[in-house]
Design a protein around this motif. Structure first.
Motif, mmCIF file in Angstrom:
data_model
loop_
_atom_site.group_PDB
_atom_site.id
_atom_site.type_symbol
_atom_site.label_atom_id
_atom_site.label_comp_id
_atom_site.label_asym_id
_atom_site.label_seq_id
_atom_site.Cartn_x
_atom_site.Cartn_y
_atom_site.Cartn_z
ATOM 1 N N ALA A 14 -4.478 13.816 -6.155
ATOM 2 C CA ALA A 14 -4.094 14.828 -7.371
ATOM 3 C C ALA A 14 -5.006 16.111 -7.183
ATOM 4 O O ALA A 14 -4.836 17.133 -7.761
ATOM 5 N N ASP A 15 -6.203 15.809 -6.461
ATOM 6 C CA ASP A 15 -7.275 16.845 -6.239
ATOM 7 C C ASP A 15 -6.740 17.982 -5.223
ATOM 8 O O ASP A 15 -6.609 17.567 -4.206
ATOM 9 N N PRO A 16 -6.523 19.075 -5.645
ATOM 10 C CA PRO A 16 -6.162 20.161 -4.976
ATOM 11 C C PRO A 16 -7.153 20.503 -3.895
ATOM 12 O O PRO A 16 -6.823 21.090 -2.863
ATOM 13 N N GLY A 17 -8.546 20.143 -3.733
ATOM 14 C CA GLY A 17 -9.355 20.252 -2.719
ATOM 15 C C GLY A 17 -9.179 19.420 -1.802
ATOM 16 O O GLY A 17 -10.228 19.602 -0.643
ATOM 17 N N VAL A 18 -8.528 18.442 -1.567
ATOM 18 C CA VAL A 18 -8.225 17.542 -0.592
ATOM 19 C C VAL A 18 -7.523 18.082 0.548
ATOM 20 O O VAL A 18 -6.340 18.589 0.420
ATOM 21 N N ALA A 19 -7.896 18.065 1.722
ATOM 22 C CA ALA A 19 -7.208 18.565 3.126
ATOM 23 C C ALA A 19 -6.053 17.531 3.309
ATOM 24 O O ALA A 19 -5.953 16.286 2.898
ATOM 25 N N PHE A 20 -5.201 18.392 4.201
ATOM 26 C CA PHE A 20 -3.888 17.795 4.631
ATOM 27 C C PHE A 20 -4.113 16.642 5.362
ATOM 28 O O PHE A 20 -3.559 15.300 5.115
ATOM 29 N N ALA A 21 -5.035 16.130 6.243
ATOM 30 C CA ALA A 21 -5.096 15.092 7.083
ATOM 31 C C ALA A 21 -5.886 13.991 6.068
ATOM 32 O O ALA A 21 -5.305 12.794 6.221
ATOM 33 N N THR A 22 -6.800 14.388 5.199
ATOM 34 C CA THR A 22 -7.439 13.480 4.308
ATOM 35 C C THR A 22 -6.199 12.847 3.156
ATOM 36 O O THR A 22 -6.172 11.818 2.771
ATOM 37 N N SER A 23 -5.210 13.643 2.792
ATOM 38 C CA SER A 23 -4.155 13.355 2.058
ATOM 39 C C SER A 23 -3.317 12.060 2.985
ATOM 40 O O SER A 23 -3.096 10.919 2.331
ATOM 41 N N GLY A 24 -3.447 12.301 4.136
ATOM 42 C CA GLY A 24 -2.721 11.189 5.037
ATOM 43 C C GLY A 24 -3.426 9.940 4.957
ATOM 44 O O GLY A 24 -3.029 8.756 5.037
ATOM 45 N N VAL A 25 -4.729 9.978 4.964
ATOM 46 C CA VAL A 25 -5.698 8.796 4.851
ATOM 47 C C VAL A 25 -5.330 8.162 3.667
ATOM 48 O O VAL A 25 -5.288 6.812 3.456
ATOM 49 N N LEU A 26 -5.372 8.940 2.432
ATOM 50 C CA LEU A 26 -5.282 8.322 1.168
ATOM 51 C C LEU A 26 -3.766 7.568 0.882
ATOM 52 O O LEU A 26 -3.637 6.683 0.439
ATOM 53 N N GLN A 27 -2.890 8.238 1.434
ATOM 54 C CA GLN A 27 -1.428 7.687 1.562
ATOM 55 C C GLN A 27 -1.443 6.480 2.095
ATOM 56 O O GLN A 27 -0.870 5.407 1.779
ATOM 57 N N CYS A 28 -2.206 6.257 3.471
ATOM 58 C CA CYS A 28 -2.129 4.948 4.228
ATOM 59 C C CYS A 28 -2.897 3.990 3.295
ATOM 60 O O CYS A 28 -2.454 2.701 3.370
ATOM 61 N N GLN A 29 -4.030 4.395 2.591
ATOM 62 C CA GLN A 29 -4.730 3.478 1.715
ATOM 63 C C GLN A 29 -3.960 2.947 0.708
ATOM 64 O O GLN A 29 -4.058 1.858 0.165
ATOM 65 N N ARG A 30 -3.275 4.089 0.054
ATOM 66 C CA ARG A 30 -2.206 3.584 -1.229
ATOM 67 C C ARG A 30 -1.113 2.711 -0.687
ATOM 68 O O ARG A 30 -0.529 1.921 -1.475
ATOM 69 N N ALA A 31 -0.640 2.812 0.598
ATOM 70 C CA ALA A 31 0.318 2.019 1.113
ATOM 71 C C ALA A 31 -0.238 0.521 1.056
ATOM 72 O O ALA A 31 0.532 -0.380 0.992
ATOM 73 N N LEU A 32 -1.528 0.318 1.548
ATOM 74 C CA LEU A 32 -2.125 -0.966 1.715
ATOM 75 C C LEU A 32 -2.122 -1.717 0.445
ATOM 76 O O LEU A 32 -2.007 -2.792 0.351
ATOM 77 N N VAL A 33 -2.355 -0.862 -0.730
ATOM 78 C CA VAL A 33 -2.565 -1.416 -2.017
ATOM 79 C C VAL A 33 -1.118 -1.677 -2.473
ATOM 80 O O VAL A 33 -0.997 -2.972 -3.253
ATOM 81 N N LEU A 34 0.057 -0.988 -2.233
ATOM 82 C CA LEU A 34 1.192 -1.545 -2.411
ATOM 83 C C LEU A 34 1.897 -2.650 -1.795
ATOM 84 O O LEU A 34 2.539 -3.387 -2.292
ATOM 85 N N LEU A 35 1.317 -2.795 -0.568
ATOM 86 C CA LEU A 35 1.704 -4.068 0.117
ATOM 87 C C LEU A 35 1.074 -5.120 -0.512
ATOM 88 O O LEU A 35 1.652 -6.267 -0.755
ATOM 89 N N ARG A 36 -0.202 -5.367 -1.027
ATOM 90 C CA ARG A 36 -0.682 -6.216 -1.823
ATOM 91 C C ARG A 36 -0.045 -6.493 -3.035
ATOM 92 O O ARG A 36 -0.101 -7.593 -3.738
ATOM 93 N N LEU A 37 0.370 -5.508 -3.752
ATOM 94 C CA LEU A 37 1.235 -5.775 -4.990
ATOM 95 C C LEU A 37 2.497 -6.120 -4.654
ATOM 96 O O LEU A 37 3.468 -6.652 -5.677
ATOM 97 N N GLY A 38 3.062 -6.278 -3.322
ATOM 98 C CA GLY A 38 4.288 -6.978 -3.040
ATOM 99 C C GLY A 38 5.195 -5.946 -2.965
ATOM 100 O O GLY A 38 6.378 -6.484 -2.446
ATOM 101 N N ASP A 39 5.255 -4.640 -2.974
ATOM 102 C CA ASP A 39 6.238 -3.601 -2.695
ATOM 103 C C ASP A 39 6.219 -3.020 -1.387
ATOM 104 O O ASP A 39 5.513 -1.784 -1.248
ATOM 105 N N THR A 40 6.903 -3.931 -0.477
ATOM 106 C CA THR A 40 6.808 -3.586 0.959
ATOM 107 C C THR A 40 7.520 -2.308 1.222
ATOM 108 O O THR A 40 7.063 -1.534 2.178
ATOM 109 N N THR A 41 8.481 -2.127 0.673
ATOM 110 C CA THR A 41 9.617 -0.950 0.824
ATOM 111 C C THR A 41 8.795 0.534 0.571
ATOM 112 O O THR A 41 8.663 1.250 1.440
ATOM 113 N N ALA A 42 8.019 0.465 -0.712
ATOM 114 C CA ALA A 42 7.259 1.644 -0.935
ATOM 115 C C ALA A 42 5.961 1.661 0.091
ATOM 116 O O ALA A 42 5.659 2.712 0.060
#
Length: 816
Positions: free
Chosen positions: A69-97
């Motif tokens: 949500a921070d507007p100062g985050v670069a495009f590529a860094t957002s990609g890193v965060l999305q991938c990290q977010r995906a890992l957490v979603l995996l652990r929560l059991g939501d493999t589709t998300a």
């Protein structure tokens, strides 16, 4: 004072090394020192991973979302965060998300290292969904990217995970190859890293049939995770233990599943908790429980597993419910439930076999034997197709456990049918769980040969040190697992038809297949003109007679004082007479004086068939199966040349082999220091008949490490694989080496099976000790008959008939 970048990198290194408390301190300090929103966001991505590892999945997700949500985050860094977010979603059991987030994140990345890590993590999602193919594609991309950029550790992690994807696809050979290739890189990182590597490798070992060894490794991994307060990791290890124990020890599986459920509930990982719930249910079903609540629980769990994109787990749970309905006699309910189960060809083998078994159970309950056997045939065909990818006899026989339940059900249905044709077919299928696979001759392996020679050297030490014993264990494991890497023929044979066997038997031979189920002992008797099924009585009567038979035979062979010897041998003769009364006497009218081909159940492996009273003077061959016997009978036996080996410290060995060699025009003899492993291997590759007189030992833990003592140490079953060619006839005058270990229901493995698998036509050996003087007389007489052109079984019968029936026994058996 270190910079924010240095602290971040140090934190990442601690994460890779699984030093989590240190990683937390370093990352917290790095964030405090960071001067830009973008750098703080990257550190937060690392902190999110750490937070998830420590069990706080909600906190990890919040870290990712806040940074995004921070507007100062670069495009590529957002990609890193999305991938990290995906890992957490995996652990929560939501493999589709999770897959959706990975798709967004990977599209935003351009740095090859970050892309490599993202592909590793997305591959983990595919693993969670049971999709080994897509997982492997991600891991292969990751390994290439990370290797090319010099990230050795991360590349090794990708290759290790590729091995796990191979496991899901059923390729055990590649799985071990990938995992073992990177162990030297991954193991030094940390105790937790060792535990993770060992846990995954243990799953491969258990898939290969080494359940006990794999469970021991998993227990150690779970302890390590617990010591480091990694609740989720410990729960996952217990989950794996539960699943691995389902078929062999359901009570243990239930305890492990309940422990995993408790731990994963505390770790707040709902997807893994549901898996644990499903395993609790599965263990209860395998323990025979049939309460009505099981059905409603199964329905709820199957729906949850489907929602979590775990199709194979959902199918297995639905099969549990259908089996409960079958056992409760609710046939319509079972049919309804099975009608909703569709198992695609790409499903894991275990799921496909389970479906076939449950459908067969329903058909059996309905009295539809033909349908039941059809399902079981299809299941075993799937097993053999997978099994034929392995070139190792050890691995082929270990994985037979996957088909054991199907073979047992098939035998039970066949016995109930009272049809000779049906019983013959399933007697063959049960005995051929491994031997249906067409064997391959593997090329000699210099590393294996070197390992075997080192084992010989270490084994001859008088007082081996602790390090020597540890090194021997390491070498045995290396030899065994290197043998596993040989690819199989990809081909397997169908059982021969009963009518084909009858055509070959002729008027002078009969075949008897003894079938032992949990309740009864049955014999199928086959001659050229007829076949019939004979009920021989309850299983309990057999167990009482066969139990302790080997020790009795060993004692009867010993040099004992006269009265004591006579008492021991008299008791043995009485026991053998009772065995004969149970297994052969009811068949006498049909057998007459015919030669006998036996294909007994594995539980009869200790029976000395040739010295039973009803077989005195009769040629008897004990075959792995009628199919294998027929194949070996198709060409003339080679018996123009013979080789003889006398091992050390055997009183009669040199006299026995010298006298036996005198019967042959062309004979080579190795005595004393000449009888080395290399010399025996060369001799075995050049003669038609090989005779070894030596001290022998059967290894029940790994039967292919059974062997006999030579001048420079033991010669193993694994040495047989290194031979360019093998004799047609092998005689083993060595106690114990005729013994076999029962695997997968009816499949036997040992030194005898190793010779036959390598191409020998006949092996004459004993499962018990033989008196030295008796062995000398019998084997010398046997060679005179062989040299004169008599077949091995007939030659052995003639030699045994000349013995004093009240003297020490000679329980030699002709296998082939």
């Amino acid at each position: 004072m270190r910079s924010a970048h240095e602290l971040h990198q140090a934190g990442l290194d601690a994460l890779v090394g699984r030093r989590l408390p240190s990683a937390r301190r370093l990352l917290d300090r790095a964030r405090e020192a960071a001067s830009t929103p973008d750098h703080r966001a990257r550190i937060d991505a690392s902190r999110a991973f750490l937070t998830a590892e420590l069990g706080d999945l909600d906190g990890a997700l919040q870290l990712c979302d806040s940074a995004l949500a921070d507007p100062g985050v670069a495009f590529a860094t957002s990609g890193v965060l999305q991938c990290q977010r995906a890992l957490v979603l995996l652990r929560l059991g939501d493999t589709t998300a999770a897959l959706e987030a990975f798709g967004i994140g990977i599209a935003m990345l351009d740095d090859p290292v970050e892309l490599g890590k993202a592909h590793i993590n997305r591959g983990g999602v595919h693993l969670a969904r049971g999709d080994g193919g897509r997982a492997a594609a991600d891991f292969e991309v990751a390994a290439r990217l990370l290797h090319d950029t010099g990230n050795t550790v991360e590349a090794a992690m990708a290759e290790h995970n590729l091995g796990y994807a191979d496991l899901l696809r059923g390729d055990l050979v590649s799985a071990l190859s990938h995992m073992d290739a990177v162990r030297p890189t991954l193991l030094p990182l940390s105790p937790v890293g060792v535990a993770i590597c060992n846990q995954d490798r243990a799953e491969v070992l258990m898939a290969a049939g080494l359940t006990r060894r794999g469970l021991a490794v998993l227990q150690e991994s779970a302890r390590t995770f617990g010591q480091h307060r990694l609740t989720q990791r410990a729960g996952e290890a217990e989950l794996t233990m539960a699943r691995a124990s389902l078929g062999s020890d359901s009570q243990r599986a239930l305890a492990a599943a309940r422990a995993a459920r408790s731990r994963l509930t505390r770790a707040r990982t709902p997807a893994l908790r549901v898996k644990a719930e499903a395993l609790v249910l599965g263990a209860e079903v395998r323990l025979g429980r049939t309460g009505p609540s099981l059905l409603s629980r199964a329905d709820r769990l199957a729906e949850e597993l489907t929602r979590l994109e775990m199709p194979w787990w959902a199918i297995d749970t639905r099969l549990d419910a259908a089996l409960v309905a079958v056992r409760r006699g609710e046939i319509d309910e079972a049919r309804r439930r099975l009608a909703s189960v569709e198992v695609p060809a790409r499903a894991p083998l275990a799921v496909r076999l389970r479906e076939r078994d449950v459908r067969a159970a329903l058909a059996e309950r309905r009295g539809r034997r033909t349908d039941a056997l059809k399902h079981l045939r299809h299941g075993l065909a799937d097993l053999h197709e997978w099994q034929s990818s392995f070139g190792s006899l050890d691995l082929q026989t270990m994985v037979t456990g996957h088909g054991r339940r199907l073979a047992i059900r098939g035998l039970r249905v066949a016995v109930a049918s009272e049809s000779p044709e049906v019983l013959f077919e399933w007697s063959e299928r049960a005995r051929m769980l491994a031997s249906r696979v067409q064997p391959v001759r593997v090329p000699g392996d210099e590393d294996v040969q070197a390992h075997l020679q080192e084992l010989r050297t270490l084994a001859t030490a008088d007082n081996p040190s602790g390090s020597s014993v540890a090194r021997q264990a390491e070498l045995r494991q290396q030899v065994r697992e290197r043998a596993w890497r040989h690819r199989g023929s990809g081909e397997y044979a169908d059982p021969v038809l009963l009518e084909h066997v009858q055509a070959v038997l002729g008027d002078s031979r009969a075949l008897v297949a003894h079938v032992v189920t949990t309740q009864r002992v049955t014999a199928l008797v086959v001659t050229a003109g007829a076949s019939g099924v004979v009920d021989l009585g309850p299983r309990s009567a057999l167990d009482a007679l066969v139990g302790g038979l080997l020790p009795d035979l060993d004692m009867a062979a010993a040099e004992l004082p006269g009265p004591f010897a006579e008492a021991i041998r008299s008791e043995l003769r009485s026991r053998l007479s009772r065995v004969d009364d149970l297994l052969l006497a009811p068949l006498t009218d049909v057998l007459g004086d015919r030669e006998l081909v036996l294909t007994p159940s594995g539980v009869l492996a200790t029976v000395p068939w040739t010295i039973l009273p009803g077989n005195r003077g009769r040629a008897v061959t004990v075959a792995q199966s009628a199919t294998s016997w027929l194949a070996r009978s198709g060409t003339p036996l080679r018996s123009a040349s013979a080789g003889f080996v006398a091992g050390p410290r055997v009183a009669q060995a040199e006299a026995e082999t010298s006298a036996a060699a005198a019967a042959w025009r062309h004979a080579a003899v190795l005595h004393g220091s000449q009888a080395t492993a290399d010399a025996v291997s060369r001799l075995a590759g050049t003669v038609d008949v090989l005779h070894v007189s030596a001290h022998g030992r059967h290894s029940s833990e790994n039967p292919l490490f059974s062997g006999f003592e030579l001048a420079d140490g033991p010669w193993f079953g694994y040495d047989i694989d290194q031979l360019a060619s093998v004799p047609d006839v092998v005689l083993l005058s060595a106690c114990e080496v005729g013994r076999s270990t029962l695997r997968g229901g009816e499949e036997l493995i040992g030194m005898t099976a190793a010779w036959l698998h390598a191409g020998a036509r006949c092996v004459i050996a004993s499962a018990a000790a033989i008196n030295d003087a008796v062995a000398h007389d019998v084997l010398v007489a046997l060679h005179r008959e062989l040299a004169a052109g008599r077949p091995p079984a007939a030659a052995l019968a003639s030699a045994l008939e000349a013995l004093d029936p009240e003297g020490p026994p000679a329980p030699l058996v002709c296998f082939g």
